[in-house]
Scaffold this active site. Structure first.
Site, PDB file in Angstrom:
ATOM      1  N   LYS A 127      51.509 -38.741  25.839  1.00 51.99           N
ATOM      2  CA  LYS A 127      50.381 -38.970  24.931  1.00 51.99           C
ATOM      3  C   LYS A 127      50.569 -38.022  23.760  1.00 51.99           C
ATOM      4  CE  LYS A 127      47.599 -41.251  25.066  1.00 51.99           C
ATOM      5  NZ  LYS A 127      47.322 -42.525  24.419  1.00 51.99           N
ATOM      6  N   HIS A 132      47.271 -50.477  30.700  1.00 52.82           N
ATOM      7  CA  HIS A 132      46.626 -49.305  30.115  1.00 52.82           C
ATOM      8  C   HIS A 132      45.744 -48.613  31.158  1.00 52.82           C
ATOM      9  CE1 HIS A 132      42.915 -47.724  28.118  1.00 52.82           C
ATOM     10  NE2 HIS A 132      43.786 -47.179  27.310  1.00 52.82           N
TER      11      HIS A 132
END
Ligand code: GKR
Ligand code: MG
Length: 424
Positions: free
Chosen positions: A186, A319
């Site tokens: 991320k 996701h």
């Protein structure tokens, strides 16, 4: 219909949205049939979601758990005028609220029917095409701390990670504990060159046998993204939401092709529901979509999405957001019944603490980076009533009522922080 809000400790993870609060909020939905069978699901929590679920109580109670099409129509109608969920700098899906609400109900309804019939959840989606579902190791830039607050503060298992070396150490620790064969960082937090350094450090540490992905959640300009993908060509397998918008992603793909950079782009931000697919396909903006039954409108929407991805020659992945074992098991069953989902799924599960798990028997096992698809009826997990009650008490005790990563950034990192897209 019973909805129980829970709070779960969440470490100070960073993203382009800001900083995770010490608690993540979830809601547990239970649907009880007239003959006493209970179906369960887990979804986003917080006051707005609780009110959005409450609004459809009259639609849900008394309806047929098998009558999903009718239920979805009525949920959509009940939420026709509800304010959308908006994220600054992002395209918003006008049907986000009814799709999230219905998605939570569909999981619980299917679980109820599956338990009543004595079959695994995935059998109601057409049956399993795999017996295990693989997940990636989800790496985050992170401040010191393990989540929770006051005397509920948790052990900081992975430590601070704000440098390439610390990201490699975090990856080693996650791989040692869970066996992840693939890694996702991320990003969108530090200077993009430093984030690219982290990807190169991961490649050096683990070699080409460990696929790598980077996701800055739209933090980069077109030019920055081009510079980064040029550096990472041959290093990363996928780049996720490097720039914002379908048009922005399409323009980046075109520029990458001109330069001979063949890294597929994935998205869960530019493409968030079915109506985003035609414009995305028209300009070839994404080569992979990350579906999520929590906001695409339930498990059946994801199996539909799989077929649509196949039609347009797109890859499908999954996701995630901070979650507990009920969501994890729903993700596992959905993935098991979606043949087009050949890519590893995301999960935030390693970031959650065993103390917060609400399923009987404690945390779901991730072995060799994968979760076994249960053969027991329904989702294959049941609620631990004491743990659920503790989660609810924790929710009442802690002060957070919505996810606000900007507020946390201002409180702990930079009082003047605002989400700017693009940031670099
Ligand atoms: O947990 O901070 C986070 C992530 O950034 C999450 O909110 C994203 O929705 O994981 C997600 C993603 O892939 O974009
Ligand atoms: Mg993403």
């Amino acid at each position: 219909m019973t909805v129980t809000p829970v709070a779960i400790a969440d470490p100070p993870l960073r993203s382009s949205y800001g900083l995770h609060a010490p608690y993540a909020l979830r809601a547990i939905v239970e649907l009880r049939s007239e003959d006493g069978v209970v179906g369960i699901s887990e979804t986003r929590g917080g006051d707005k979601m609780l009110a959005d679920l409450e609004r459809v109580r009259d639609v849900v109670v008394g309806s047929d758990a098998r009558g999903l099409t009718h239920l979805q129509e009525r949920v959509t109608a009940a939420h026709a005028a509800t304010a959308r969920n908006t994220v600054p700098g992002e395209r918003t899906n006008p049907r986000d609220v009814p799709l999230r609400v219905y998605g939570a109900l569909e999981v619980a309804a299917l679980d109820l029917v599956a338990r009543a019939e004595g079959v695994p959840f995935c059998d109601l989606l057409g049956g399993r095409v795999r017996d295990t579902v693989a997940f990636c190791g989800y790496l985050f830039y992170k401040h010191a701390g393990g989540g929770g607050e006051g005397d509920d503060a948790r052990e900081d298992v992975y430590g601070e990670a704000l440098t390439p070396g610390a990201i490699v150490a975090q990856a080693r620790a996650l791989r040692a504990r869970y066996g992840f064969a693939s890694l996702k960082l991320k990003a969108g937090v530090l200077d993009p060159e430093v984030e690219a350094d982290a990807m190169l450090a991961l490649r050096d540490a683990f070699g080409p046998g460990v696929p790598l992905r980077i996701d800055p959640n739209c933090a980069w300009t077109h030019d920055t993204a081009l510079r980064v993908v040029e550096r990472l060509h041959g290093v990363v397998e996928i780049v996720e939401d490097p720039v914002s918008g379908i048009g922005g992603m399409g323009a980046l793909v075109a520029a990458m092709r001109e330069r001979g950079i063949a890294i597929p782009l994935a998205s869960n931000v530019a493409v968030t529901w079915f109506d985003d697919i035609p414009p995305a396909v028209a300009c070839d903006a994404v080569q992979m979509i990350l579906g999520d039954h929590h906001f695409w409108g339930g498990p059946r929407a994801i199996t539909d999405l799989g077929r649509l991805c196949e039609t347009f020659d797109l890859q499908l992945a999954m996701h995630s957001n901070s979650h507990l074992g009920v969501s994890l098991m729903a993700m596992v069953h959905v993935a098991a019944a979606t043949p087009q989902l050949r890519y590893v799924c995301d999960t935030h599960y390693p970031w959650q603490d065993a103390r917060d798990e609400i399923v009987e028997g404690g945390r779901v096992a991730i072995v060799d980076g994968a979760v076994a698809v249960p053969t027991a009826p329904g989702l294959g997990v049941t609620l631990d009533r004491d743990a659920l009650a503790r989660g609810r008490e924790r929710y009442e005790r802690q002060p957070y009522r919505k996810r606000d990563d900007t507020a946390e950034m201002r409180k702990h990192v930079d009082p003047a922080w605002t989400r700017t897209v693009p940031a670099w």
